[in-house]
Design a protein around this motif. Structure first.
Motif, PDB file in Angstrom:
ATOM      1  N   GLY A  24      38.203 -31.935  23.934  1.00 56.89           N
ATOM      2  CA  GLY A  24      37.474 -33.190  24.064  1.00 56.89           C
ATOM      3  C   GLY A  24      36.235 -33.119  24.923  1.00 56.89           C
ATOM      4  O   GLY A  24      35.177 -33.623  24.543  1.00 56.89           O
ATOM      5  N   LEU A  25      36.326 -32.499  26.091  1.00 59.45           N
ATOM      6  CA  LEU A  25      35.163 -32.448  26.973  1.00 59.45           C
ATOM      7  C   LEU A  25      34.021 -31.637  26.379  1.00 59.45           C
ATOM      8  O   LEU A  25      32.861 -31.947  26.602  1.00 59.45           O
ATOM      9  CB  LEU A  25      35.555 -31.889  28.339  1.00 59.45           C
ATOM     10  N   ALA A  26      34.342 -30.611  25.621  1.00 58.80           N
ATOM     11  CA  ALA A  26      33.296 -29.808  24.999  1.00 58.80           C
ATOM     12  C   ALA A  26      32.556 -30.590  23.924  1.00 58.80           C
ATOM     13  O   ALA A  26      31.428 -30.245  23.572  1.00 58.80           O
ATOM     14  CB  ALA A  26      33.904 -28.541  24.407  1.00 58.80           C
ATOM     15  N   MET A  27      33.171 -31.637  23.401  1.00 55.66           N
ATOM     16  CA  MET A  27      32.540 -32.451  22.364  1.00 55.66           C
ATOM     17  C   MET A  27      31.568 -33.468  22.936  1.00 55.66           C
ATOM     18  O   MET A  27      30.777 -34.056  22.194  1.00 55.66           O
ATOM     19  CB  MET A  27      33.606 -33.191  21.551  1.00 55.66           C
ATOM     20  N   LEU A  28      31.608 -33.681  24.234  1.00 58.47           N
ATOM     21  CA  LEU A  28      30.794 -34.737  24.824  1.00 58.47           C
ATOM     22  C   LEU A  28      29.295 -34.595  24.562  1.00 58.47           C
ATOM     23  O   LEU A  28      28.645 -35.581  24.230  1.00 58.47           O
ATOM     24  CB  LEU A  28      31.078 -34.853  26.322  1.00 58.47           C
ATOM     25  N   PRO A  29      28.707 -33.396  24.671  1.00 59.99           N
ATOM     26  CA  PRO A  29      27.269 -33.320  24.373  1.00 59.99           C
ATOM     27  C   PRO A  29      26.940 -33.720  22.940  1.00 59.99           C
ATOM     28  O   PRO A  29      25.963 -34.423  22.703  1.00 59.99           O
ATOM     29  CB  PRO A  29      26.930 -31.839  24.614  1.00 59.99           C
ATOM     30  N   GLN A  32      27.339 -37.479  22.539  1.00 60.03           N
ATOM     31  CA  GLN A  32      26.208 -38.196  23.117  1.00 60.03           C
ATOM     32  C   GLN A  32      24.990 -38.141  22.203  1.00 60.03           C
ATOM     33  O   GLN A  32      24.330 -39.148  21.970  1.00 60.03           O
ATOM     34  CB  GLN A  32      25.882 -37.621  24.494  1.00 60.03           C
ATOM     35  N   ARG A  33      24.710 -36.963  21.650  1.00 61.00           N
ATOM     36  CA  ARG A  33      23.542 -36.830  20.769  1.00 61.00           C
ATOM     37  C   ARG A  33      23.723 -37.677  19.512  1.00 61.00           C
ATOM     38  O   ARG A  33      22.829 -38.413  19.105  1.00 61.00           O
ATOM     39  CB  ARG A  33      23.306 -35.369  20.395  1.00 61.00           C
ATOM     40  N   GLU A  34      24.878 -37.562  18.865  1.00 62.99           N
ATOM     41  CA  GLU A  34      25.113 -38.258  17.599  1.00 62.99           C
ATOM     42  C   GLU A  34      25.171 -39.771  17.782  1.00 62.99           C
ATOM     43  O   GLU A  34      24.556 -40.521  17.029  1.00 62.99           O
ATOM     44  CB  GLU A  34      26.412 -37.742  16.959  1.00 62.99           C
ATOM     45  N   ILE A  35      25.910 -40.228  18.791  1.00 63.35           N
ATOM     46  CA  ILE A  35      26.175 -41.659  18.958  1.00 63.35           C
ATOM     47  C   ILE A  35      25.022 -42.388  19.628  1.00 63.35           C
ATOM     48  O   ILE A  35      24.636 -43.473  19.192  1.00 63.35           O
ATOM     49  CB  ILE A  35      27.472 -41.862  19.767  1.00 63.35           C
ATOM     50  N   VAL A  36      24.463 -41.787  20.684  1.00 68.39           N
ATOM     51  CA  VAL A  36      23.421 -42.468  21.457  1.00 68.39           C
ATOM     52  C   VAL A  36      22.034 -42.168  20.900  1.00 68.39           C
ATOM     53  O   VAL A  36      21.275 -43.086  20.595  1.00 68.39           O
ATOM     54  CB  VAL A  36      23.500 -42.070  22.954  1.00 68.39           C
ATOM     55  N   THR A  37      21.716 -40.899  20.755  1.00 68.42           N
ATOM     56  CA  THR A  37      20.356 -40.510  20.399  1.00 68.42           C
ATOM     57  C   THR A  37      20.056 -40.708  18.913  1.00 68.42           C
ATOM     58  O   THR A  37      19.075 -41.362  18.560  1.00 68.42           O
ATOM     59  CB  THR A  37      20.098 -39.042  20.789  1.00 68.42           C
ATOM     60  N   VAL A 121      30.887 -22.964  25.837  1.00 65.62           N
ATOM     61  CA  VAL A 121      31.487 -24.291  25.999  1.00 65.62           C
ATOM     62  C   VAL A 121      31.389 -24.732  27.461  1.00 65.62           C
ATOM     63  O   VAL A 121      31.071 -25.894  27.744  1.00 65.62           O
ATOM     64  CB  VAL A 121      32.949 -24.297  25.492  1.00 65.62           C
ATOM     65  N   CYS A 122      31.621 -23.826  28.395  1.00 68.01           N
ATOM     66  CA  CYS A 122      31.487 -24.166  29.819  1.00 68.01           C
ATOM     67  C   CYS A 122      30.063 -24.616  30.141  1.00 68.01           C
ATOM     68  O   CYS A 122      29.859 -25.605  30.850  1.00 68.01           O
ATOM     69  CB  CYS A 122      31.874 -22.977  30.693  1.00 68.01           C
ATOM     70  N   GLY A 123      29.073 -23.894  29.621  1.00 66.36           N
ATOM     71  CA  GLY A 123      27.678 -24.280  29.839  1.00 66.36           C
ATOM     72  C   GLY A 123      27.365 -25.653  29.271  1.00 66.36           C
ATOM     73  O   GLY A 123      26.677 -26.461  29.902  1.00 66.36           O
ATOM     74  N   MET A 124      27.879 -25.946  28.085  1.00 62.42           N
ATOM     75  CA  MET A 124      27.654 -27.255  27.465  1.00 62.42           C
ATOM     76  C   MET A 124      28.310 -28.366  28.290  1.00 62.42           C
ATOM     77  O   MET A 124      27.749 -29.454  28.426  1.00 62.42           O
ATOM     78  CB  MET A 124      28.178 -27.249  26.032  1.00 62.42           C
ATOM     79  N   PHE A 130      25.755 -33.022  34.233  1.00 59.55           N
ATOM     80  CA  PHE A 130      24.470 -33.365  34.834  1.00 59.55           C
ATOM     81  C   PHE A 130      23.843 -34.580  34.159  1.00 59.55           C
ATOM     82  O   PHE A 130      23.310 -35.468  34.825  1.00 59.55           O
ATOM     83  CB  PHE A 130      23.509 -32.178  34.787  1.00 59.55           C
ATOM     84  N   THR A 131      23.906 -34.638  32.845  1.00 62.21           N
ATOM     85  CA  THR A 131      23.345 -35.768  32.111  1.00 62.21           C
ATOM     86  C   THR A 131      24.056 -37.069  32.492  1.00 62.21           C
ATOM     87  O   THR A 131      23.409 -38.089  32.743  1.00 62.21           O
ATOM     88  CB  THR A 131      23.467 -35.536  30.591  1.00 62.21           C
ATOM     89  N   MET A 132      25.384 -37.025  32.549  1.00 65.72           N
ATOM     90  CA  MET A 132      26.152 -38.218  32.905  1.00 65.72           C
ATOM     91  C   MET A 132      25.914 -38.597  34.362  1.00 65.72           C
ATOM     92  O   MET A 132      25.833 -39.789  34.691  1.00 65.72           O
ATOM     93  CB  MET A 132      27.643 -37.981  32.647  1.00 65.72           C
ATOM     94  N   ALA A 133      25.784 -37.606  35.247  1.00 69.12           N
ATOM     95  CA  ALA A 133      25.568 -37.891  36.668  1.00 69.12           C
ATOM     96  C   ALA A 133      24.243 -38.611  36.891  1.00 69.12           C
ATOM     97  O   ALA A 133      24.148 -39.518  37.721  1.00 69.12           O
ATOM     98  CB  ALA A 133      25.620 -36.602  37.479  1.00 69.12           C
ATOM     99  N   LYS A 134      23.211 -38.237  36.135  1.00 65.94           N
ATOM    100  CA  LYS A 134      21.913 -38.891  36.280  1.00 65.94           C
ATOM    101  C   LYS A 134      22.005 -40.390  36.001  1.00 65.94           C
ATOM    102  O   LYS A 134      21.325 -41.187  36.640  1.00 65.94           O
ATOM    103  CB  LYS A 134      20.890 -38.255  35.335  1.00 65.94           C
ATOM    104  N   LYS A 135      22.826 -40.759  35.029  1.00 65.87           N
ATOM    105  CA  LYS A 135      22.968 -42.172  34.680  1.00 65.87           C
ATOM    106  C   LYS A 135      24.029 -42.873  35.517  1.00 65.87           C
ATOM    107  O   LYS A 135      23.941 -44.063  35.780  1.00 65.87           O
ATOM    108  CB  LYS A 135      23.340 -42.315  33.193  1.00 65.87           C
TER     109      LYS A 135
END
Length: 183
Positions: A24-29, A32-37, A121-124, A130-135
């Motif tokens: 699940g966590l690896a799917m987050l990027p 985010q791209r598909e749903i938000v962007t 996957v760890c890098g993603m 970082f992206t979530m922390a900014k918001k």
């Protein structure tokens, strides 16, 4: 609610579920791209809330998020379409892998490929943090809450769900205190 919208939900989440590795966590990027962007089905703030709620509820965060987004877009049927889209690739892949993996698991190329996939996957996942922390971290109190949650999650046996519930309670308390102070 239209069949087209349900199909879009199913296909979008099928793509996410089928093209990401690592849980699940690896799917987050990709979520985010598909749903938000790309689709603009949610704002970044909404997806952060869905991630948080998805973490607190039983099940995989990506599946929970697919359910929440599907529900937001097309009600209960949309939630079902999003959920089925997210889990279908995993079911198909697991059945295929289970039937052939025993024949290949000890090959060095397979071992090295899986090792490389884990690293990426760890890098993603770090990028998503970082992206979530900014918001999500918008002030000093939020930063302190982040540090406290990080320390508890990494260095104590406190369950993640309890940390999240306590953070929610802290947010309510800080919000009420801040309103009284500003009034």
């Amino acid at each position: 609610m239209s069949i087209k919208k349900l199909a879009e939900l199913y296909v979008s989440f099928f793509k996410i579920g089928g093209l990401t590795f690592g849980g699940g966590l690896a799917m987050l990027p990709m979520l985010q791209r598909e749903i938000v962007t790309d689709r603009k089905w949610c704002t970044e703030e909404e997806i952060l809330d869905m991630y948080a709620i998805g973490q607190c509820t039983p099940g995989i965060i990506a599946v929970n998020t697919a359910t929440f987004v599907g529900f937001k877009q097309a009600g209960v049927i949309g939630g079902i379409a999003g959920t089925l889209g997210m889990i279908s690739p995993s079911l198909i892949i697991i059945c295929l892998i289970a039937s052939i993996l025993q024949n290949f698991i000890n090959y060095p190329a397979v071992i090295h490929a899986l090792s490389g996939i884990r690293i990426v996957v760890c890098g993603m996942m770090i990028n998503t943090v970082f992206t979530m922390a900014k918001k999500g971290i918008v002030d000093k109190i939020g930063g302190a809450l982040f540090v406290a949650a990080f320390i508890l999650a990494c260095f104590t046996p406190v369950p993640t769900a309890l940390i999240i519930v306590c953070a929610g309670i802290a947010g309510v308390i800080v919000n009420k205190f801040g309103r009284r102070k500003g009034a």
